[in-house]
Motif scaffolding. Sequence first.
Motif, mmCIF file in Angstrom:
data_model
loop_
_atom_site.group_PDB
_atom_site.id
_atom_site.type_symbol
_atom_site.label_atom_id
_atom_site.label_comp_id
_atom_site.label_asym_id
_atom_site.label_seq_id
_atom_site.Cartn_x
_atom_site.Cartn_y
_atom_site.Cartn_z
ATOM 1 N N ASN A 175 13.910 19.334 -9.758
ATOM 2 C CA ASN A 175 13.632 19.691 -8.367
ATOM 3 C C ASN A 175 14.729 20.603 -7.813
ATOM 4 O OD1 ASN A 175 11.207 18.274 -8.107
ATOM 5 N ND2 ASN A 175 12.235 16.373 -7.494
ATOM 6 N N GLU A 226 1.232 15.200 -15.590
ATOM 7 C CA GLU A 226 2.176 15.319 -14.486
ATOM 8 C C GLU A 226 3.379 14.392 -14.631
ATOM 9 O OE1 GLU A 226 1.561 17.627 -11.876
ATOM 10 O OE2 GLU A 226 0.101 18.221 -13.389
ATOM 11 N N ASP A 256 14.811 10.943 -7.125
ATOM 12 C CA ASP A 256 15.437 9.639 -6.917
ATOM 13 C C ASP A 256 16.546 9.478 -7.948
ATOM 14 O OD1 ASP A 256 14.433 7.819 -9.300
ATOM 15 O OD2 ASP A 256 12.667 8.919 -8.621
ATOM 16 N N LEU A 292 7.152 15.089 -7.175
ATOM 17 C CA LEU A 292 7.589 13.952 -6.374
ATOM 18 C C LEU A 292 9.057 14.101 -5.979
ATOM 19 C CD1 LEU A 292 5.942 10.827 -8.037
ATOM 20 C CD2 LEU A 292 5.095 12.257 -6.177
ATOM 21 N N GLU A 293 9.407 13.424 -4.899
ATOM 22 C CA GLU A 293 10.778 13.444 -4.390
ATOM 23 C C GLU A 293 11.750 12.924 -5.445
ATOM 24 O OE1 GLU A 293 13.232 11.506 -0.595
ATOM 25 O OE2 GLU A 293 11.040 11.306 -0.753
ATOM 26 N N GLY A 331 12.111 13.436 -10.055
ATOM 27 C CA GLY A 331 11.225 12.335 -9.706
ATOM 28 C C GLY A 331 10.538 11.861 -10.975
#
Length: 199
Positions: free
Chosen positions: A153, A119, A167, A164-165, A159
Amino acid sequence: ESIENALIFLHGIQNEDGGFPYRPGRESSIAVSSWVMMALKSAGEDLSSHYWKPSGQSLLDYFLEADYQFEETTDYARVLMSLSAANMGREYQGMNLVEEIISFQNDRGQFAQDSIEDEMINSHMWSVLALEAAGVDIPNKSKAREWLISKQNPDGGYGWAIGLESDTDDTAIAIQALIVLGEDPASSIVIADALRFVK
């Protein structure tokens, strides 16, 4: 002036063993010392000078003598980038880091250790940048690029792991890795979307 002030700060927190801590007064860390080594070399500093030997021990001495246990793929990549920045080759404590990183690449083109890092996006991105810093052609470059593109994303960012969000830190790293992997920053939709996220 800003770089000079940063160098003064780093000099002030260097430990007697030559390494650098996460926070002033703490034990030296190979991870932090790696980032500092890259920064100092980028700033044109001579790491063997007396200025960077608080007690006769330099950052290079600490780096080469530390008892460091590699775990994550990013550990290998970070140390290889440090060695490259200091023109110290590809081997660390008898291990060829280029060969190790290349051995982690899977059939999808992703750089990750077995299923443990399936991941992880950051292991892939840092591996690409580390191999580039070492002057090594990226194996299975097209697959490596397509894998990274597929993990963007919907907001255009990245991320450090799948799902994940986004950044700004990892998105900036992704942009650099995509360019290394062949994306043209002048025409790439993927990079344009990533830059929009950062802005």
